[in-house]
Design an enzyme around this catalytic site. Sequence first.
Site: not given
Length: 556
Positions: A217, A285
């Site tokens: 993330d 990401e």
Amino acid sequence: MNTPDSVPAPAARTRMPKDPNWWRGAVIYQIYPRSYQDTDGDGIGDLKGIVKRLPHIASLGVDAIWISPFFTSPMKDFGYDVSDYCDVDPMFGTLADFDAVIETAHSLNIRVMIDLVLSHTAEAHPWFVESRSSRDNPKADWYVWADAKPDGTPPNNWLSIFGGSAWQWDGRRMQYYLHNFLTSQPDLNFHNADVQEALLDVERFWLKRGVDGFRLDTINFYFADKQLRDNPALPPERRNDSIAPGVNPYNWQEHLYSKNQSENLDFLKRFRAELEPYGAAAVGEVGDAQRGLEIMAEYTSGGDKVQMCYPFEMLQPPRLTAAAAADTFYRLSHAAPGAWPCWSYSNHDVERHPTRWKLSDAAARVYTTMLMCLRGSVCLYQGEELGLPEAEVAFEDLQDPYGIEFWPEYKGRDGCRTPIAWDGSAPNGGFTEGKPWLPVSPAHLPRAVAEQEADPKAMLHHYRRAIALRHDHPVLATGEDDGVHSRGDVVHFVRHDENETIFCAFNLGEEPAEVPLPQGAWAPIGTDLGTVTKAENGLIHLGPWQCCLALRRPAD
């Protein structure tokens, strides 16, 4: 709190064949566990629910699953605020339940990736509790702390993605701490070597437990500028609302110093080194509206950092047109020719793409087929295989703090996170016997899994056929392309390797179109996906939302 050494690894279990390149061209299915399947009646999905539904996932033909966070958490950001990296939150189950996910998935030839949120923790994490207690404790420097300016204001102009300043005052230390997201999500200080080692210990814990990889993330948020310099303003013509909604002034800055720091590369090399012995992979990401492809090049280059990155080019609010697709791949070929992207149309943070792009079912089908033919890996978001539209969620039912903050101009992320409907005739669509944490959308019930299983023409079967096409022709997963081109509303390209050459063309428009067919003897493939291959005078004629897939072998 568990530590990596305090919880023994499970007994030997089914492991997937070791293949260091399994990720290349893989189709990865994202599970948002709160909304997948509830088995204990509390209205929240759990790990046992994932085990129960893994046969459905296996029936799609995907290569791996990515499970959004299930770690111990106060749930202020629904698991993306972690208070114990090495345990399962009781609402999702236990470590034994996670072991069952691994065992079952591997028995079905599905690899398991988990979502690691390393840039920040929950304020309830013991590391932060200790860090904020004084300026001289052993973890005092584990988070990004800074003194106020002489007038008491924050140390710089950095903004939070969730709105307002990225700095929160703490009266215990009489300092500000950095939070790029909620104030309850303080950012770790990656300039501290002990922080890096603690996070690598977390990685090792889950690798030993049997995971096949990680979705990382906010991978470009790990390091902040040591000097805490102000971000410059971003001219209006360069603003982009792919990272934050348009109503958020976060889009008004060029985030030169609050993220995307060069020191991240050395940490990613350390992270990759831990993956190698296990044949595991990571997809990062990249949350950046201006430099996403360039950052992807930096983070995936050299074979010693992450294998893939997850850019936002196909998660944008505007519909992906033929020209936009061609431009994306043109920029990719120049900025990051060796990079390996992981493409996705939808995820847990954006409006579902059939609604976002106002797609008919016919349009959604051709976009799906195209996704399976693009160079790169693929992420599918749960419910995408059902063609689910964005759910309407009333303000009083909202759970997402992001939506509550910016309502009604931005309704938040709850509409893409509502529970999956498994059986349209069952209470709550078969998701739970209790009250679901978010309402099951009435619009989703006719598209429930059971209803689509019974209809050979349903979207579910189209996804299965499109994924099967990718597996039947490995060139679509791992081959090269000659560049992605546009001709009006048509995207076209050629995929090739030493065994096969495939011509692909997709009409992304409402009007008939035509595209030249390269010379050679071509045979149609993917006819069960509605492809056309009849050429007249060297032109393929495509109706609205039609595609052409044609195979030419080297001998031709």
